[in-house]
Design a protein around this motif. Sequence first.
Motif, PDB file in Angstrom:
ATOM      1  N   SER A  58      10.385   2.272   5.472  1.00 12.83           N
ATOM      2  CA  SER A  58       9.224   1.744   4.729  1.00 12.83           C
ATOM      3  C   SER A  58       8.047   2.711   4.719  1.00 12.83           C
ATOM      4  O   SER A  58       7.155   2.601   3.876  1.00 12.83           O
ATOM      5  N   ASP A  59       8.024   3.671   5.635  1.00 14.67           N
ATOM      6  CA  ASP A  59       6.916   4.641   5.697  1.00 14.67           C
ATOM      7  C   ASP A  59       7.266   5.968   5.040  1.00 14.67           C
ATOM      8  O   ASP A  59       6.517   6.936   5.143  1.00 14.67           O
ATOM      9  N   ALA A  61       7.781   8.364   1.839  1.00 16.41           N
ATOM     10  CA  ALA A  61       7.379   8.530   0.443  1.00 16.41           C
ATOM     11  C   ALA A  61       8.040   9.788  -0.104  1.00 16.41           C
ATOM     12  O   ALA A  61       8.683  10.545   0.624  1.00 16.41           O
ATOM     13  N   LYS A  62       7.868  10.028  -1.391  1.00 18.31           N
ATOM     14  CA  LYS A  62       8.402  11.238  -2.025  1.00 18.31           C
ATOM     15  C   LYS A  62       7.316  12.302  -2.037  1.00 18.31           C
ATOM     16  O   LYS A  62       6.153  12.027  -2.329  1.00 18.31           O
ATOM     17  N   ILE A  73       1.967  14.024  -2.220  1.00 19.21           N
ATOM     18  CA  ILE A  73       2.668  12.786  -1.883  1.00 19.21           C
ATOM     19  C   ILE A  73       2.540  11.791  -3.029  1.00 19.21           C
ATOM     20  O   ILE A  73       1.437  11.507  -3.500  1.00 19.21           O
ATOM     21  N   LEU A  74       3.699  11.270  -3.489  1.00 21.84           N
ATOM     22  CA  LEU A  74       3.735  10.277  -4.559  1.00 21.84           C
ATOM     23  C   LEU A  74       4.210   8.946  -3.988  1.00 21.84           C
ATOM     24  O   LEU A  74       5.169   8.896  -3.210  1.00 21.84           O
ATOM     25  N   THR A  75       3.556   7.880  -4.385  1.00 17.43           N
ATOM     26  CA  THR A  75       3.896   6.545  -3.902  1.00 17.43           C
ATOM     27  C   THR A  75       4.628   5.761  -4.986  1.00 17.43           C
ATOM     28  O   THR A  75       4.747   6.217  -6.133  1.00 17.43           O
ATOM     29  N   ASP A  76       5.097   4.571  -4.648  1.00 20.20           N
ATOM     30  CA  ASP A  76       5.767   3.713  -5.627  1.00 20.20           C
ATOM     31  C   ASP A  76       4.832   3.360  -6.774  1.00 20.20           C
ATOM     32  O   ASP A  76       5.258   3.219  -7.920  1.00 20.20           O
ATOM     33  N   GLU A  77       3.522   3.240  -6.478  1.00 23.54           N
ATOM     34  CA  GLU A  77       2.544   2.919  -7.522  1.00 23.54           C
ATOM     35  C   GLU A  77       2.429   4.050  -8.535  1.00 23.54           C
ATOM     36  O   GLU A  77       2.233   3.813  -9.734  1.00 23.54           O
ATOM     37  N   ASP A  78       2.549   5.280  -8.080  1.00 22.15           N
ATOM     38  CA  ASP A  78       2.487   6.425  -9.000  1.00 22.15           C
ATOM     39  C   ASP A  78       3.645   6.390  -9.988  1.00 22.15           C
ATOM     40  O   ASP A  78       3.474   6.654 -11.184  1.00 22.15           O
TER      41      ASP A  78
END
Length: 299
Positions: A58-59, A61-62, A73-78
């Motif tokens: 869960s921690d 990211a891409k 760093i890209l998050t699910d929101e991006d």
Amino acid sequence: MRSIWKGAISFGLVTIPVKLYSATEQRDVSFHQVHREDGARIKYKRVCTADGEEVPYSDIAKGYELPSGEMVILTDEDFADLPLTSSRRIDVLQFVEAEEVDPIYFAKSYYLEPDAQGAKPYVLLRDALESSGQVAIVKIAIRQRESLATLRVRQGVFVLETMLWPDEVRTPDFPFLDEDIETRKQELSMATSLIESMEGEFDPSEYKDAYREALQSVIDAKIEGREVARPAEGPEEEPAADLLSALRASVEAAKKSRGEKDGKAASGKGGAEKKPAARKSSKPGQKKEPAKSRSRKSA
């Protein structure tokens, strides 16, 4: 089969709800990494290189690495804000002749099954596409990746072939392409004869994965505790003196092999002579167009 995607074919103002299935499967023998001493499975942990601590999924990211070594760093929101307009649609863009699409662009094959309410428009588009002799160029997004694809008909079902983008196909750049290599007329004639002697109708059932079968037999032998026998090696062939001799010997071997194969086929069918396959005729009232010569464009 289990569907991996649900959406709809968008063809003008017509919408056809469909399910997507993988049309192929790999039959490779799969292995696990194990401890040689006791056969126990090897586990891997996701560890942060900065502090050596294990990181929960869960921690994670891409990250996109810059030439300087810094990480973006890209998050699910991006990813959620990206314009994947065809996320649940197969958008038909145009129709082209099948031979215009170089097979090098094909990536993976999928079957499309219509939902109950989409069966009639599905069959209508299928029959129209099949009678046209063309394929549809479409756009689809699968697993957050947008792809071009072709839509064609096989055994009464739509087959969707995802494609690579043009910038994903490498241009061949090999030294021999710039060399002036000459071939003799005799060599070309013999090479043509070799091709003609090996002509035939393609039947995929005639071929098998000999390596996979041999590997499976080794595994079966291990299971049963039998001694694994090494297959006998065939006689080594002596290399030909020159290219022309090699081609001539290959033609003779191909003719001999073809003669033995045809002889076995004839003996199995009461000695009936094998007739050549008839060529498909054009549709009634349709004139056969001469083949178009096209120069192949580099990707």
